[in-house]
Design a protein around this motif. Structure first.
Motif, PDB file in Angstrom:
ATOM      1  N   ASP A   1       4.634   0.460   3.813  1.00 40.33           N
ATOM      2  CA  ASP A   1       4.363   1.703   3.058  1.00 40.33           C
ATOM      3  C   ASP A   1       4.354   2.735   3.958  1.00 40.33           C
ATOM      4  OD1 ASP A   1       4.492   3.146   0.742  1.00 40.33           O
ATOM      5  OD2 ASP A   1       2.285   2.380   0.394  1.00 40.33           O
TER       6      ASP A   1
ATOM      7  N   HIS B   1       6.705   6.398   4.356  1.00 44.86           N
ATOM      8  CA  HIS B   1       6.149   7.419   4.027  1.00 44.86           C
ATOM      9  C   HIS B   1       6.635   8.691   5.063  1.00 44.86           C
ATOM     10  CE1 HIS B   1       3.018   5.617   1.307  1.00 44.86           C
ATOM     11  NE2 HIS B   1       4.032   5.829   0.674  1.00 44.86           N
TER      12      HIS B   1
ATOM     13  N   HIS C   1      11.702   5.639  -2.168  1.00 48.65           N
ATOM     14  CA  HIS C   1      10.395   5.681  -3.060  1.00 48.65           C
ATOM     15  C   HIS C   1      11.077   5.471  -4.450  1.00 48.65           C
ATOM     16  CE1 HIS C   1       7.510   5.703  -0.030  1.00 48.65           C
ATOM     17  NE2 HIS C   1       6.572   5.474  -0.541  1.00 48.65           N
TER      18      HIS C   1
ATOM     19  N   HIS D   1       4.726  -2.873  -3.957  1.00 49.44           N
ATOM     20  CA  HIS D   1       5.521  -1.598  -3.468  1.00 49.44           C
ATOM     21  C   HIS D   1       5.894  -1.694  -1.929  1.00 49.44           C
ATOM     22  CE1 HIS D   1       6.472   2.648  -2.951  1.00 49.44           C
ATOM     23  NE2 HIS D   1       5.443   2.886  -2.056  1.00 49.44           N
TER      24      HIS D   1
HETATM   25 ZN    ZN Z   1       4.751   4.369  -0.546  1.00 50.86          ZN
END
Ligand code: ZN
Ligand code: NZQ
Length: 394
Positions: free
Chosen positions: A196, A200, A269, A283
């Motif tokens: 994750d 980003h 995302h 996620h």
């Molecule tokens: Zn994320």
């Protein structure tokens, strides 16, 4: 390049900083709504230590527990109801991104007229929240960066749409980031968090405007740091140094600094949120599946950018003028890294087949689309593009 930057969150970082929680919260309120997840903080003792610190500072506590991963709108309403009936004047979010996001939207719901779902991107009558109770975040998982940004992601369980809100009033007033709290995170969640945080910064690296060389270096620094320390945190969860470096990287990856001036949309995302809305997957796991597939799709139109990534992250040599070979090799190496830390990289590994590919694409475009109805990014993607890209990840 043109931008304004403000991040008002007071960051308290370091092993042992949980003991300062009461002191930090005291500056913002007298009665806290303490928001927690499904029980990990009770099992590992973090909850008791947080409550002791709050009580020692004279803060009264009301609890809202049971925030689920991929938090639901009904859970937000439940928490806002507790805060209202208990007369809370500050919200403390003790948990992962799901707890922090739910806590932020609870804090804003208290001042929001009407259905808080109207705050979310993709709503026709969207109205951003303007006021919220002060929120103090205490992340127990290094992943989302929610502890120090003004964003929140919520799922509407009735429509099965997961959407986001970003607003000035949602920035936490303070973040108490104690890497010791992440020592109990299991290897799979640790790996998903690493994916994750890396995603980003790859989102802004690949989708931002041209001419941001310093931001490129910030992003590369986050990626290289995650690749150096992430595997250590996965291999030995008790390695506090690795936990600290990974957590610092996760804060930096989405507190706005790396993305400054890049104006980047987040296509991977947006697509992942449709997957986790329908299948309740983690996620970071969804990103590990969608990310490499998206990269292969995007590299067709911008191989040079992906060749730069291959060269700077993996030390691959370029064979200019044709960048496509280096680009492809860099993406393969990125995917191999994700697999090496235990992330899934195919839809089948997270239990997803091809039955709903069009539905995911449609839902993604409901939440984010440009004037031509395409998903913003470089390149913009039509519904058919999203279906093709996801199909390549089966
Ligand atoms: Zn994320
Ligand atoms: O619920 P508990 O029992 O606490 O268990 C959680 C949960 O099962 C567990 N966990 C957390 N800390 C732990 C721990 N287990 C052992 N020891 C600990 N110290 O981990 C599981 C996952 O937690 P969750 O909060 O769902 O994970 P994460 O931090 O990855 O958050 C994911 C959510 O954040 C959203 C995602 O879409 C997803 O809904 N995002 C929020 C963003 C933001 N606000 O800026 C940006 C992100 O891109 C992301 O979209």
């Amino acid at each position: 390049m043109k931008f304004e930057f403000l991040n008002p969150t007071h960051l308290v970082f370091g092993a042992g900083s949980l003991s300062k929680l009461g002191e930090v919260v005291r500056a913002h309120g007298k009665k806290a709504l303490l928001v927690t997840g499904g029980g990990s903080v009770r099992r590992n003792g973090t909850f008791d230590r947080a409550v002791s610190s709050l009580k020692a500072a004279g803060i009264a506590v009301a609890e809202c527990s049971g925030i689920e991963p991929n938090p639901r709108l009904s859970t937000v309403l439940r928490g806002a109801g507790i805060a209202r009936s208990e007369g809370c004047d500050v919200v403390v979010a003790l948990g992962g991104g799901s707890v922090m996001d739910a806590a932020k939207v609870m804090a804003a719901t208290l001042f929001y007229e009407g259905d808080p779902w109207n705050m979310m991107a993709g709503q026709e009558n969207r109205r951003l929240p303007e006021k919220a109770l002060p929120v103090v975040t205490v992340p127990t998982l290094a992943a989302t960066g929610s502890e120090m940004n003004g964003g929140a992601v919520i799922t509407n369980e009735k429509t099965i749409v997961k959407s986001f809100v970003t607003a000035r009033c949602l920035y936490p007033c303070a973040a108490v980031v104690d890497p010791e709290l992440t020592l109990s995170v299991p290897p799979d969640q640790t790996a998903f968090g690493i994916c994750d945080l890396m995603t980003h910064v790859t989102e802004s690296y690949f989708n931002g405007v041209d001419g941001t060389p310093l931001q490129d270096r910030f992003a590369e620094g986050v990626i290289l740091t995650a690749m150096e320390w992430g595997p250590k945190a996965v291999a030995d969860g008790r390695d506090i140094e690795a936990r600290a470096q990974v957590q610092w990287a996760s804060v930096v990856a989405l507190n706005g600094w790396v993305q400054i001036g890049t104006l980047a949309p987040y296509p991977v995302h947006m697509i992942e949120h449709s997957l986790s809305a329908h299948h309740d997957i983690a996620h970071g796991a969804g990103l590990a599946v969608a990310g490499p597939a998206w990269m292969r799709f995007a590299a067709r139109t911008r191989p040079g950018r992906f060749a730069q990534f291959a060269e700077r992250i993996f030390g691959l040599s370029l064979q200019r003028p044709d960048d496509s070979e280096a680009a492809a090799q860099g993406i393969d190496r990125f995917e191999a890294f994700l697999r090496s830390i235990g992330c899934p990289t195919r839809l089948s590994q997270v239990g997803i087949g091809d039955a709903l590919l069009e539905r995911y694409a449609k839902d993604t475009l409901l939440v984010a689309h440009d004037a031509d109805g395409r998903l913003p990014g470089r390149p913009p993607m039509s519904e058919a593009d999203i279906v093709e890209m996801l199909g390549s990840a089966l």
